[in-house]
Design an enzyme around this catalytic site. Structure first.
Site, PDB file in Angstrom:
ATOM      1  N   LYS A  86       0.856  -1.203   0.000  1.00 17.08           N
ATOM      2  CA  LYS A  86       0.000   0.000   0.000  1.00 17.08           C
ATOM      3  C   LYS A  86       0.884   1.242   0.000  1.00 17.08           C
ATOM      4  O   LYS A  86       1.929   1.263   0.672  1.00 17.08           O
ATOM      5  CB  LYS A  86      -0.904  -0.038   1.238  1.00 17.08           C
ATOM      6  CG  LYS A  86      -1.968   1.064   1.275  1.00 17.08           C
ATOM      7  CD  LYS A  86      -2.874   0.906   2.495  1.00 17.08           C
ATOM      8  CE  LYS A  86      -3.939   1.979   2.565  1.00 17.08           C
ATOM      9  NZ  LYS A  86      -4.828   1.822   3.737  1.00 17.08           N
ATOM     10  N   SER A 161      -9.780   1.850   2.825  1.00 13.24           N
ATOM     11  CA  SER A 161      -8.901   2.608   1.957  1.00 13.24           C
ATOM     12  C   SER A 161      -7.861   1.737   1.240  1.00 13.24           C
ATOM     13  O   SER A 161      -7.236   2.210   0.292  1.00 13.24           O
ATOM     14  CB  SER A 161      -8.182   3.679   2.777  1.00 13.24           C
ATOM     15  OG  SER A 161      -7.349   3.078   3.747  1.00 13.24           O
ATOM     16  N   SER A 185      -9.938  -0.393   7.117  1.00 13.98           N
ATOM     17  CA  SER A 185      -9.418  -0.314   5.747  1.00 13.98           C
ATOM     18  C   SER A 185      -8.739  -1.562   5.202  1.00 13.98           C
ATOM     19  O   SER A 185      -8.445  -1.621   4.016  1.00 13.98           O
ATOM     20  CB  SER A 185      -8.453   0.863   5.629  1.00 13.98           C
ATOM     21  OG  SER A 185      -9.207   2.037   5.501  1.00 13.98           O
TER      22      SER A 185
HETATM   23  N1  GLN Z   1     -13.256   4.350   6.411  1.00 13.78           N
HETATM   24  C1  GLN Z   1     -12.541   4.768   7.580  1.00 13.78           C
HETATM   25  C2  GLN Z   1     -12.130   6.209   7.429  1.00 13.78           C
HETATM   26  O1  GLN Z   1     -12.387   6.767   6.404  1.00 13.78           O
HETATM   27  C3  GLN Z   1     -11.379   3.870   7.844  1.00 13.78           C
HETATM   28  C4  GLN Z   1     -10.143   4.229   7.130  1.00 13.78           C
HETATM   29  C5  GLN Z   1      -8.970   3.348   7.471  1.00 13.78           C
HETATM   30  O2  GLN Z   1      -9.113   2.326   8.138  1.00 13.78           O
HETATM   31  N2  GLN Z   1      -7.796   3.787   7.051  1.00 13.78           N
HETATM   32  O3  GLN Z   1     -11.559   6.783   8.315  1.00 13.78           O
END
Ligand code: GLN
Length: 496
Positions: A86, A161, A185
């Site tokens: 990532k 994400s 995410s």
């Molecule tokens: N969807 C969550 C957010 O937007 C989680 C994001 C993540 O785990 N990086 O904060």
């Protein structure tokens, strides 16, 4: 090349042992797949491909293979295995954008501990994977480099994400990938794309070299096609790191080995208690997802496990608490992107009349979701409000954590859905941030409490065969038991 011989670490190692293929051939196969399907005209999963770097490592690996005759699995458990990383994890000399124009030209001068450990175990990093900007989002639509497509339904999102990671693994562009999970995410995109995604206990994997979003929640974890591959990656990358002050000193487990201890006999199964929180089966949960989770729970019962109704009474506050704490920490962490310490510094900024104008030219490079969170977080921490918002949120976080402590006195695992729905259409929710935030309701509590949690494919939704994930949460540092239960569940198809 036979694609199904390239799906898992075990299968690739077998082909190396049998001299059916070389490391360079396998690496080229993946690089070609990325060129065909992984770039901007395809899934848009890869932002950077490290072709020369990875081919040089593959050539060196082939020399080891010809000298030793077979894969040195014990010494190099990831020997010759192509992975994706990532793009919020650093690799020395490789561009690291975090899906943001702010870091468009940033080349990292050092390698993240987790990546370095994978490479030292023989892994070949193919490149960097697309993501929501600074990991803020749940659909991958917040990337400054365009959305990632769902690997089987191109008009849908892969989740986020870590959407690039999930899509790339499912589409066979890499064998496994690293994701990060601050509020879901890893698990959410794993569930949308039909792969395995593990968020380890907070502190289990070093955050050194991970560009921080919300430091008290961020955790790196593996995304793979099988529980075994996720376990192998965790074996390699977990363990204390003196370079991360929040890295746990608790000794790490033997995760792959633990899979051999998966429950089998009736007596072993009857010792397993799975808690099902009533708060996880409320309005908003799609009927198809609910049906799939219920049928998975019935499978556990049929094996002899005890499925026990429980309550996590503060669940309803989790989204509000998370979106105060995460944005507060983000507003502080992202202050370093000011064009002086980090971040792009365009010519028009150089000519700015004063400091405020300079900041505007630089910090204007953040996308809309990141700006929204910086503004919210700055407000929640501002004098006069921090007691009412940030401190309150920290207090309720404690209650949420306590809910789990109490629940784990009665059960060994907690099960439920990963997400209220399956993968939705690109563009469908982007104009309604609140709806997007509510999508994280089932994943966020494990981050707030620092617990390990996994998403395992459990079924599909008709008519498009959209994957559904089954969510298992365990007490802190119980990844061995979590993975072994997940492994038993994964094998159920063969056993039925
Ligand atoms: N969807 C969550 C957010 O937007 C989680 C994001 C993540 O785990 N990086 O904060």
């Amino acid at each position: 090349m036979d694609a199904d011989k390239l799906e898992t670490i075990r299968a690739i190692h077998d082909s190396f042992d049998k001299k059916q293929t070389s490391v360079v051939e396998v690496t080229r196969y993946f690089l070609d797949s990325i060129k065909k399907n992984g770039g901007k005209s395809g899934l848009n999963a890869f932002l950077t491909v490290c072709e020369n770097r990875v081919l040089a490592k593959a050539e060196a690996a082939d020399q080891i293979l010809s000298a030793e005759g077979k894969v040195p699995r014990d010494r190099l458990p990831l020997f010759g295995i192509p992975l994706g990383i990532k793009d919020n994890l650093t690799m020395d000399g490789v561009r690291t954008t975090c899906g943001s124009k702010m870091l468009d030209n940033y080349v990292a001068p050092y390698t993240a501990t987790c990546v370095q450990r994978l490479e030292s175990a023989g892994a070949l990093c193919l490149g960097k994977l697309n993501m929501d900007e600074f990991a803020m989002g749940g659909s991958n639509e917040n990337s400054a480099y365009g959305p990632v497509q769902h690997p089987t339904q191109p008009e849908r999102v892969p989740g986020g994400s870590s959407g690039g990671s999930a899509a790339a693994v499912r589409a066979g562009l890499c064998v496994a990938a690293l994701g990060t999970d601050t509020g879901g995410s890893i698990r959410l995109p794993a569930s949308y794309c039909g792969i395995v995604g593990l968020k380890p206990t907070y502190g289990r994997v070093s955050r050194y070299g991970l560009v921080a979003f919300a430091s008290s929640l961020d955790q790196v974890g593996p995304m793979a096609r099988t529980v075994e591959d996720a376990a192998i990656l965790l074996d390699v990358m977990s363990g204390h790191d003196p370079r991360d002050s929040t890295s746990a000193t608790v000794s790490k487990g033997a995760y792959r080995e633990a899979l051999g201890k998966a429950p089998e006999t009736q007596a072993e199964w009857s010792g397993i208690r799975i808690g099902v929180p009533k708060e996880y089966f409320v309005g908003g949960l799609s009927a198809e997802v609910q049906k799939s989770i219920q049928s998975s729970l019935r499978w556990f019962e049929s094996k002899g496990a005890r499925v026990i109704p429980i309550s996590l009474p503060h669940t309803e506050y989790a989204v509000a608490v998370y979106y105060l704490i995460a944005v507060s920490e983000a507003s502080s962490n992202l202050a370093r992107f000011d064009g002086i310490r980090y971040g792009v510094r365009p010519a028009e900024a150089e000519n700015a009349d004063d400091l405020a104008a300079f900041y505007r030219k630089v910090r204007g490079h953040f996308g809309p979701e990141v700006k929204r969170r910086i503004i919210l977080g700055t407000f929640a921490l501002s004098s006069g409000y921090s007691e009412a918002y940030y401190r309150r949120a920290c207090q309720v976080r404690r209650l949420i954590k306590q809910d789990f402590v109490t629940a784990f006195e009665k059960v060994d695992f907690i099960a439920g859905p990963v997400s209220p729905t399956t993968a939705f259409k690109i563009g469908e929710r982007i104009s309604d941030p609140l709806q997007m935030y509510l999508n994280d309701i089932f994943t966020i509590p494990a981050n707030l409490a620092g617990l390990p949690a996994i998403s395992i494919p459990s079924g599909t939704e008709a008519p498009d065969s959209l994957p559904i994930g089954f969510h298992l949460i365990a007490p802190p540092f119980q990844e061995e038991r979590l993975l072994s239960l997940a492994h038993a569940f994964e094998k159920r198809g063969a056993a039925r």
